[in-house]
Design an enzyme around this catalytic site. Sequence first.
Site, PDB file in Angstrom:
ATOM      1  N   THR A 104       0.640  -1.190  -0.192  1.00 54.88           N
ATOM      2  CA  THR A 104      -0.033   0.095  -0.125  1.00 54.88           C
ATOM      3  C   THR A 104       0.940   1.198  -0.018  1.00 54.88           C
ATOM      4  OG1 THR A 104      -0.153  -0.156   2.464  1.00 54.88           O
ATOM      5  CG2 THR A 104      -1.932  -1.097   1.149  1.00 54.88           C
ATOM      6  N   SER A 146      -8.516   9.784 -13.825  1.00 49.10           N
ATOM      7  CA  SER A 146     -10.023   9.965 -13.489  1.00 49.10           C
ATOM      8  C   SER A 146     -10.064  10.289 -12.146  1.00 49.10           C
ATOM      9  CB  SER A 146     -10.863   8.795 -13.819  1.00 49.10           C
ATOM     10  OG  SER A 146     -10.691   8.219 -14.967  1.00 49.10           O
ATOM     11  N   HIS A 162      -0.456   5.932 -21.959  1.00 46.85           N
ATOM     12  CA  HIS A 162      -0.067   7.081 -21.971  1.00 46.85           C
ATOM     13  C   HIS A 162       1.501   7.280 -22.103  1.00 46.85           C
ATOM     14  CE1 HIS A 162      -4.144   8.915 -20.853  1.00 46.85           C
ATOM     15  NE2 HIS A 162      -4.256   7.763 -20.931  1.00 46.85           N
ATOM     16  N   HIS A 172      -9.124   8.846   3.011  1.00 50.51           N
ATOM     17  CA  HIS A 172     -10.282   8.686   3.949  1.00 50.51           C
ATOM     18  C   HIS A 172     -10.473   9.903   4.434  1.00 50.51           C
ATOM     19  CE1 HIS A 172      -9.598   4.269   3.874  1.00 50.51           C
ATOM     20  NE2 HIS A 172      -8.243   4.462   3.851  1.00 50.51           N
ATOM     21  N   ARG A 225      -3.153  11.891   8.199  1.00 54.04           N
ATOM     22  CA  ARG A 225      -2.013  11.195   8.395  1.00 54.04           C
ATOM     23  C   ARG A 225      -0.462  11.448   7.600  1.00 54.04           C
ATOM     24  NH1 ARG A 225      -2.916   4.815   8.972  1.00 54.04           N
ATOM     25  NH2 ARG A 225      -4.664   5.453  10.447  1.00 54.04           N
ATOM     26  N   ASN A 285     -11.108   6.703  -0.756  1.00 53.90           N
ATOM     27  CA  ASN A 285     -10.057   5.902  -0.927  1.00 53.90           C
ATOM     28  C   ASN A 285      -9.438   5.856  -2.276  1.00 53.90           C
ATOM     29  OD1 ASN A 285      -7.572   4.506  -0.865  1.00 53.90           O
ATOM     30  ND2 ASN A 285      -8.243   3.174   0.552  1.00 53.90           N
TER      31      ASN A 285
HETATM   32  C1  LIG Z   1      -8.879  13.462 -20.982  1.00 57.60           C
HETATM   33  C2  LIG Z   1      -8.602  12.567 -20.166  1.00 57.60           C
HETATM   34  N1  LIG Z   1      -8.880  12.614 -19.048  1.00 57.60           N
HETATM   35  C3  LIG Z   1      -8.978  11.657 -18.146  1.00 57.60           C
HETATM   36  C4  LIG Z   1      -8.558  10.351 -18.414  1.00 57.60           C
HETATM   37  C5  LIG Z   1      -8.711   9.517 -17.330  1.00 57.60           C
HETATM   38  O1  LIG Z   1      -7.324   8.960 -17.040  1.00 57.60           O
HETATM   39  P1  LIG Z   1      -7.381   7.078 -16.546  1.00 57.60           P
HETATM   40  O2  LIG Z   1      -7.733   6.345 -17.628  1.00 57.60           O
HETATM   41  O3  LIG Z   1      -6.239   7.050 -15.887  1.00 57.60           O
HETATM   42  O4  LIG Z   1      -8.400   7.192 -15.636  1.00 57.60           O
HETATM   43  C6  LIG Z   1      -8.403  10.109 -19.589  1.00 57.60           C
HETATM   44  C7  LIG Z   1      -8.214   8.666 -20.024  1.00 57.60           C
HETATM   45  O5  LIG Z   1      -7.401   8.391 -21.001  1.00 57.60           O
HETATM   46  C8  LIG Z   1      -8.240  11.133 -20.491  1.00 57.60           C
HETATM   47  O6  LIG Z   1      -7.791  10.876 -21.764  1.00 57.60           O
END
Ligand SMILES: Cc1ncc(COP(=O)(O)O)c(C=O)c1O
Length: 385
Positions: free
Chosen positions: A28, A56, A183, A210, A214, A242
């Site tokens: 972790t 994301s 990527h 969370h 810490r 998380n």
């Molecule tokens: C413009 C954009 N934003 C966010 C993301 C999300 O990245 P991940 O796939 O790492 O969640 C992507 C994924 O390719 C992306 O092209």
Amino acid sequence: MIYPLAYSTWGKEEVEAIQKVIDTDMYTMGKHVKQFEQEFANMFGSQNAIMVNSGSSANLLMLSLLKWKYKLTGDIIVPVVGWATTYFPIAQNGFKINFVDIDPNTWNIDVNKIEDAITPNTCAIMPVNLFGNSCEYSKIIEICNKHNLLLIEDNCESMGAKYNGLYTGTIGLAGSFSFFFSHHIQTMEGGMVLCTDDDDADYMRSMRAHGWVRELPDNSSLYQKTGNAFNDNFIFATPGYNIRPLEMSGAVGSVQLTKWNNIMETRLANKEYFFSLFANKPWCRIQKEIGESSWFTFGMVLDGELKGRRAEIIDALSKAGIQNRPLASRNFLKQPVMRDLDFIVSGQMTAADDIHDNGFFVGNGSKIINEPIDKLYEVISSFVK
Ligand SMILES: Cc1ncc(COP(=O)(O)O)c(C=O)c1O
């Protein structure tokens, strides 16, 4: 497959880095993630780097910062072509999504249409640096200053891109990165947020795990530690998630950074070759570069005599072993999920509709791909009279 969408950037070094973590029996988030964050921040000249489990999640953290720390509400301006998880964290944090058309040449937000889209409730702009290409930040910053809007960047596709000498992802209040397989660097899953302000960084570090404090410095403005670990380790100061990364991803990230110069050199060499064949053709438009693109992929929009013939061309490419995809989210307004989202549309989405119907992309990567690009040209140009 003679021409895949993505190429691995890994060698035995990454596997050894994972093995070293396994040998410690501590998987972790820990010292390897911390080290990668430090190296990443140094590389981009940023004050703070916060690693998470995906790009994301990096977007989710930035939007949560605007909601919970900055107490913003209202709508957030975005380009109508981005990625699904550009938009969802906006909705998940209670903001309305305010869609603006893209520029037909750069495929990034059309900076000349932003001001018309601003409402009395607009609180921020979240441009997407699409496919390695920077947005027109001088204009965007001017608009943000004039209308008192915050700027955050979805930079998940554009590690290493520059605008006026500045790395994208470091231009706004915060910027996101993705280290998913296709990527620029790859940590299995993984993402990062860069930001300048230490308090913002502490807030996002707390939200990443969370909502506890810490991982924060002793004297954080969010919480002054008492020195009593029994107490300090179980203080919850933000409404967190998380979304921590695994230690293996951090360890791999550090190895990947040592390969950065080679990765970029190869991507740029491929770009030159791609341009030598596809630039200035009346039957396709390729992405107009703003600043210095890091060329995530090679996209094109069929034009002239090839406009409207995408289905046949995609079929021929797939049969020839050339992997291909639509241009990012295409016009996101046409996705079925829109029925569940709260949004505003300002004006026509003409440029987005064109790439929705006539655009596609093929891969770039950390390997010289002249021969696959030759094959791509052969297949597409065979449709030209
Ligand atoms: C413009 C954009 N934003 C966010 C993301 C999300 O990245 P991940 O796939 O790492 O969640 C992507 C994924 O390719 C992306 O092209």
